[in-house]
Design an enzyme around this catalytic site. Structure first.
Site, PDB file in Angstrom:
ATOM      1  N   GLU A   1       0.864  -1.180   0.000  1.00  0.00           N
ATOM      2  CA  GLU A   1       0.000   0.000   0.000  1.00  0.00           C
ATOM      3  C   GLU A   1       0.901   1.231   0.000  1.00  0.00           C
ATOM      4  O   GLU A   1       2.115   1.106   0.239  1.00  0.00           O
ATOM      5  CB  GLU A   1      -0.898  -0.018   1.242  1.00  0.00           C
ATOM      6  CG  GLU A   1      -1.809  -1.245   1.246  1.00  0.00           C
ATOM      7  CD  GLU A   1      -2.802  -1.291   2.403  1.00  0.00           C
ATOM      8  OE1 GLU A   1      -2.748  -0.393   3.277  1.00  0.00           O
ATOM      9  OE2 GLU A   1      -3.621  -2.221   2.398  1.00  0.00           O
TER      10      GLU A   1
ATOM     11  N   TRP B   1       1.668  -0.109  -6.267  1.00  0.00           N
ATOM     12  CA  TRP B   1       2.729  -0.809  -7.001  1.00  0.00           C
ATOM     13  C   TRP B   1       2.252  -2.138  -7.577  1.00  0.00           C
ATOM     14  O   TRP B   1       3.007  -3.106  -7.629  1.00  0.00           O
ATOM     15  CB  TRP B   1       3.957  -1.058  -6.101  1.00  0.00           C
ATOM     16  CG  TRP B   1       4.448   0.164  -5.416  1.00  0.00           C
ATOM     17  CD1 TRP B   1       4.429   0.402  -4.064  1.00  0.00           C
ATOM     18  CD2 TRP B   1       4.989   1.344  -6.029  1.00  0.00           C
ATOM     19  NE1 TRP B   1       4.936   1.650  -3.809  1.00  0.00           N
ATOM     20  CE2 TRP B   1       5.292   2.246  -4.995  1.00  0.00           C
ATOM     21  CE3 TRP B   1       5.240   1.719  -7.362  1.00  0.00           C
ATOM     22  CZ2 TRP B   1       5.825   3.503  -5.237  1.00  0.00           C
ATOM     23  CZ3 TRP B   1       5.777   2.976  -7.607  1.00  0.00           C
ATOM     24  CH2 TRP B   1       6.068   3.836  -6.556  1.00  0.00           C
TER      25      TRP B   1
ATOM     26  N   THR C   1       1.639  -4.749 -10.145  1.00  0.00           N
ATOM     27  CA  THR C   1       1.955  -5.176 -11.520  1.00  0.00           C
ATOM     28  C   THR C   1       0.662  -5.671 -12.155  1.00  0.00           C
ATOM     29  O   THR C   1      -0.096  -6.412 -11.520  1.00  0.00           O
ATOM     30  CB  THR C   1       3.005  -6.309 -11.488  1.00  0.00           C
ATOM     31  OG1 THR C   1       4.168  -5.819 -10.841  1.00  0.00           O
ATOM     32  CG2 THR C   1       3.354  -6.796 -12.896  1.00  0.00           C
TER      33      THR C   1
ATOM     34  N   ILE D   1      31.124  -2.485 -21.364  1.00  0.00           N
ATOM     35  CA  ILE D   1      31.829  -3.147 -22.480  1.00  0.00           C
ATOM     36  C   ILE D   1      31.397  -2.542 -23.822  1.00  0.00           C
ATOM     37  O   ILE D   1      32.205  -2.384 -24.728  1.00  0.00           O
ATOM     38  CB  ILE D   1      31.589  -4.672 -22.421  1.00  0.00           C
ATOM     39  CG1 ILE D   1      32.407  -5.250 -21.254  1.00  0.00           C
ATOM     40  CG2 ILE D   1      31.962  -5.362 -23.740  1.00  0.00           C
ATOM     41  CD1 ILE D   1      32.129  -6.699 -20.927  1.00  0.00           C
TER      42      ILE D   1
ATOM     43  N   GLU E   1       9.111  -7.493  -4.774  1.00  0.00           N
ATOM     44  CA  GLU E   1       8.861  -8.734  -4.014  1.00  0.00           C
ATOM     45  C   GLU E   1       9.796  -8.887  -2.818  1.00  0.00           C
ATOM     46  O   GLU E   1      10.326  -9.952  -2.532  1.00  0.00           O
ATOM     47  CB  GLU E   1       8.837  -9.953  -4.949  1.00  0.00           C
ATOM     48  CG  GLU E   1       7.649  -9.811  -5.891  1.00  0.00           C
ATOM     49  CD  GLU E   1       7.210 -11.070  -6.591  1.00  0.00           C
ATOM     50  OE1 GLU E   1       7.527 -12.175  -6.139  1.00  0.00           O
ATOM     51  OE2 GLU E   1       6.516 -10.932  -7.614  1.00  0.00           O
TER      52      GLU E   1
HETATM   53  N1  COS Z   1       5.592 -18.403   5.227  1.00  0.00           N
HETATM   54  C1  COS Z   1       4.555 -18.626   6.073  1.00  0.00           C
HETATM   55  N2  COS Z   1       4.331 -17.870   7.164  1.00  0.00           N
HETATM   56  C2  COS Z   1       5.187 -16.853   7.415  1.00  0.00           C
HETATM   57  C3  COS Z   1       6.288 -16.570   6.575  1.00  0.00           C
HETATM   58  C4  COS Z   1       6.474 -17.401   5.454  1.00  0.00           C
HETATM   59  N3  COS Z   1       7.489 -17.188   4.614  1.00  0.00           N
HETATM   60  N4  COS Z   1       6.945 -15.514   7.069  1.00  0.00           N
HETATM   61  C5  COS Z   1       6.287 -15.132   8.180  1.00  0.00           C
HETATM   62  N5  COS Z   1       5.228 -15.945   8.389  1.00  0.00           N
HETATM   63  C6  COS Z   1       4.281 -15.907   9.509  1.00  0.00           C
HETATM   64  C7  COS Z   1       5.039 -16.002  10.827  1.00  0.00           C
HETATM   65  O1  COS Z   1       5.250 -17.346  11.195  1.00  0.00           O
HETATM   66  C8  COS Z   1       4.115 -15.292  11.784  1.00  0.00           C
HETATM   67  O2  COS Z   1       3.082 -16.186  12.166  1.00  0.00           O
HETATM   68  P1  COS Z   1       2.578 -16.305  13.709  1.00  0.00           P
HETATM   69  O3  COS Z   1       1.974 -14.975  14.027  1.00  0.00           O
HETATM   70  O4  COS Z   1       1.598 -17.408  13.689  1.00  0.00           O
HETATM   71  O5  COS Z   1       3.825 -16.577  14.517  1.00  0.00           O
HETATM   72  C9  COS Z   1       3.470 -14.205  10.914  1.00  0.00           C
HETATM   73  O6  COS Z   1       3.615 -14.646   9.554  1.00  0.00           O
HETATM   74  C10 COS Z   1       4.138 -12.862  11.094  1.00  0.00           C
HETATM   75  O7  COS Z   1       5.520 -13.042  10.798  1.00  0.00           O
HETATM   76  P2  COS Z   1       6.644 -11.971  11.241  1.00  0.00           P
HETATM   77  O8  COS Z   1       6.475 -11.634  12.687  1.00  0.00           O
HETATM   78  O9  COS Z   1       7.960 -12.469  10.766  1.00  0.00           O
HETATM   79  O10 COS Z   1       6.173 -10.698  10.390  1.00  0.00           O
HETATM   80  P3  COS Z   1       6.852  -9.274  10.210  1.00  0.00           P
HETATM   81  O11 COS Z   1       5.822  -8.235  10.331  1.00  0.00           O
HETATM   82  O12 COS Z   1       8.088  -9.154  11.061  1.00  0.00           O
HETATM   83  O13 COS Z   1       7.250  -9.302   8.640  1.00  0.00           O
HETATM   84  C11 COS Z   1       8.713  -9.573   6.780  1.00  0.00           C
HETATM   85  C12 COS Z   1       8.166 -10.141   8.087  1.00  0.00           C
HETATM   86  C13 COS Z   1       9.482  -8.294   6.968  1.00  0.00           C
HETATM   87  C14 COS Z   1       9.629 -10.651   6.250  1.00  0.00           C
HETATM   88  C15 COS Z   1       7.538  -9.345   5.798  1.00  0.00           C
HETATM   89  O14 COS Z   1       6.756  -8.238   6.192  1.00  0.00           O
HETATM   90  C16 COS Z   1       7.998  -9.128   4.370  1.00  0.00           C
HETATM   91  O15 COS Z   1       8.300 -10.074   3.664  1.00  0.00           O
HETATM   92  N6  COS Z   1       8.034  -7.849   3.939  1.00  0.00           N
HETATM   93  C17 COS Z   1       8.282  -7.532   2.553  1.00  0.00           C
HETATM   94  C18 COS Z   1       7.008  -7.563   1.810  1.00  0.00           C
HETATM   95  C19 COS Z   1       7.226  -7.768   0.361  1.00  0.00           C
HETATM   96  O16 COS Z   1       8.021  -8.588  -0.062  1.00  0.00           O
HETATM   97  N7  COS Z   1       6.507  -7.021  -0.432  1.00  0.00           N
HETATM   98  C20 COS Z   1       6.658  -7.152  -1.845  1.00  0.00           C
HETATM   99  C21 COS Z   1       5.557  -6.560  -2.550  1.00  0.00           C
HETATM  100  S1  COS Z   1       4.399  -7.724  -3.039  1.00  0.00           S
HETATM  101  S2  COS Z   1       3.002  -6.487  -3.698  1.00  0.00           S
END
Ligand code: COS
Length: 381
Positions: free
Chosen positions: A129, A158, A160, A338, A364
């Protein structure tokens, strides 16, 4: 020279051959002009769907091809080498189908998947968002339950395929319980209240529209909910684990295309009476480029094989995304170097590859987020 690939089956080899044929005839020749014009090649995705290349990793009973990730990702790599907007489009579409394919109930899979995997319906994935990108769990788009289903309000950023997709996989807040208050919704294009911002004016990938998706009192039936209420964040993260492998494959494809162009140029271009490929300064650059690309490919295939074996692969996918996209940035920058002055002008494709590489370090999950995912896993284990 086409990349020499080791595939797990004859079917895998045939799919790569088919992809190369379509890429050479219908994808690569149009890339430069359509990127300049900013025209989205919707019909290419229909061709890919009709050729069975849009649902490769999904079950055959719903129109997929039940191919291992190892094959699917190499197809994405080949397409991205021909034109990133197409390779990345296939990866984003596959990501958008994942929630219904993996968490949808039988009725949703039967109703939605055949058209999603057959190329009739192109997908978009709406997590970010305007105010929540890396901190995905901070999203504020809200879905409120009523007697018929959900009423959704918010703005996604954002996206796609925003404005050209046929369905939107939307993460929305159904309660205030942080990451556990997020749910996944399937929103068909054409639903009343769904509208789109103007396409973003990007540095590259101009043929692939990226736009805001606005939801104003969008009414959805209860069957729009994919998975359980509150399960949306986990679904989104699991989808992104796979999506990140797609981005890694795209990065290797773009890097390979840049390297191929650079090596061909270095063999032809003569200065001081020699081919520039024979100067050690250039030859060593090419050697580093070729080595980095091979390492990046090996890393995403390693993660893919873990996934194919049913093992946890998210950390390895984050490593692959991080390494491959940084490698792509370096390789495309060196390819421009190059080519010298010719590298900096639009008459040759390498400046486009360099612009395309940059976005792959961002989408991503930025490469800083990949490091966060990797380091958290290391600390946990
Ligand atoms: N697969 C399954 N579950 C997952 C997971 C995964 N890869 N990663 C995290 N979870 C689960 C955790 O286990 C946790 O579950 P519980 O509450 O049951 O313990 C929950 O999700 C929250 O996880 P966490 O506390 O790690 O969340 P955070 O808010 O710290 O966020 C990051 C983690 C930063 C890794 C995440 O927000 C992220 O990937 N951010 C980037 C987003 C992105 O890639 N955006 C791209 C644009 S797509 S339009």
């Amino acid at each position: 020279m086409p990349v020499e690939r080791v595939l797990p089956s004859q079917e895998g080899h045939d799919l790569i051959e088919l992809t190369r044929e379509i890429a050479a005839k219908e994808v690569a020749p149009r890339a430069a002009a359509e990127e300049s014009a900013g025209r989205f090649p919707r019909e290419v995705f229909r061709t890919l769907g009709a050729s069975g290349l849009l649902g490769l990793p999904y079950p055959e009973e719903y129109g997929g091809a039940a191919q291992p990730q190892e094959v699917y990702l190499q197809v994405v790599e080949e397409l991205a080498a021909a034109w990133l907007a197409v390779g990345l489009g296939v990866s984003v579409h596959t990501l958008s189908c994942f929630p219904v394919a993996s968490y949808g109930d039988a009725a949703q899979r039967e109703r939605l998947l055949p058209a999603m995997l057959g190329g009739e319906l192109l997908g978009a994935y709406c997590l970010s968002e305007p105010q929540s990108g890396s901190d995905a769990a901070a999203l504020t788009t809200r879905a409120v339950r009523d007697s018929e289903g959900f009423v959704v309000n918010g703005v996604k950023a954002w996206t796609t395929h925003g404005g050209v997709a046929d369905f939107y996989t939307v993460m929305a807040r159904t309660s205030d319980d942080g990451a556990r208050g997020i749910s996944c919704l399937h929103v068909p294009a054409g639903t009343a209240g769904l509208s789109f911002g103007a396409p973003e004016r990007k540095m590259g990938m101009r043929a692939s529209p990226t736009a805001q998706v606005r939801l104003d009192d969008v009414r959805l039936p209860a069957e729009a909910l994919v998975g359980a209420e509150g399960e949306g964040f986990k679904i989104a993260m699991a989808a992104l684990d796979g999506g990140r492998l797609g981005i890694a494959a795209c990065a290797v494809g773009v890097a390979q295309a840049a390297y191929d162009a650079a090596v061909a140029y270095a063999r032809e271009r003569r200065q001081f009476g020699s081919r520039i490929a024979d100067f050690q300064g250039v030859g060593f650059m090419l050697a580093d480029m070729a080595t980095t690309i091979s390492a990046a490919r090996a890393l995403y295939l390693d993660a893919a094989r873990l996934r194919d074996a049913g093992r946890p692969y998210g950390t390895r996918a984050a490593m692959a995304k991080l390494f491959a996209t940084d490698a792509c940035m370096r390789v495309t920058t060196d390819a421009v170097q190059i080519f010298g002055g010719y590298g900096y002008v639009e008459d040759f494709p390498v400046e486009r590859y360099m612009r395309e590489a940059k976005v792959l370090q961002i989408v991503e999950g930025t490469n800083q987020i990949q490091r966060l995912v990797i380091s958290r896993a290391l600390a946990r284990d």
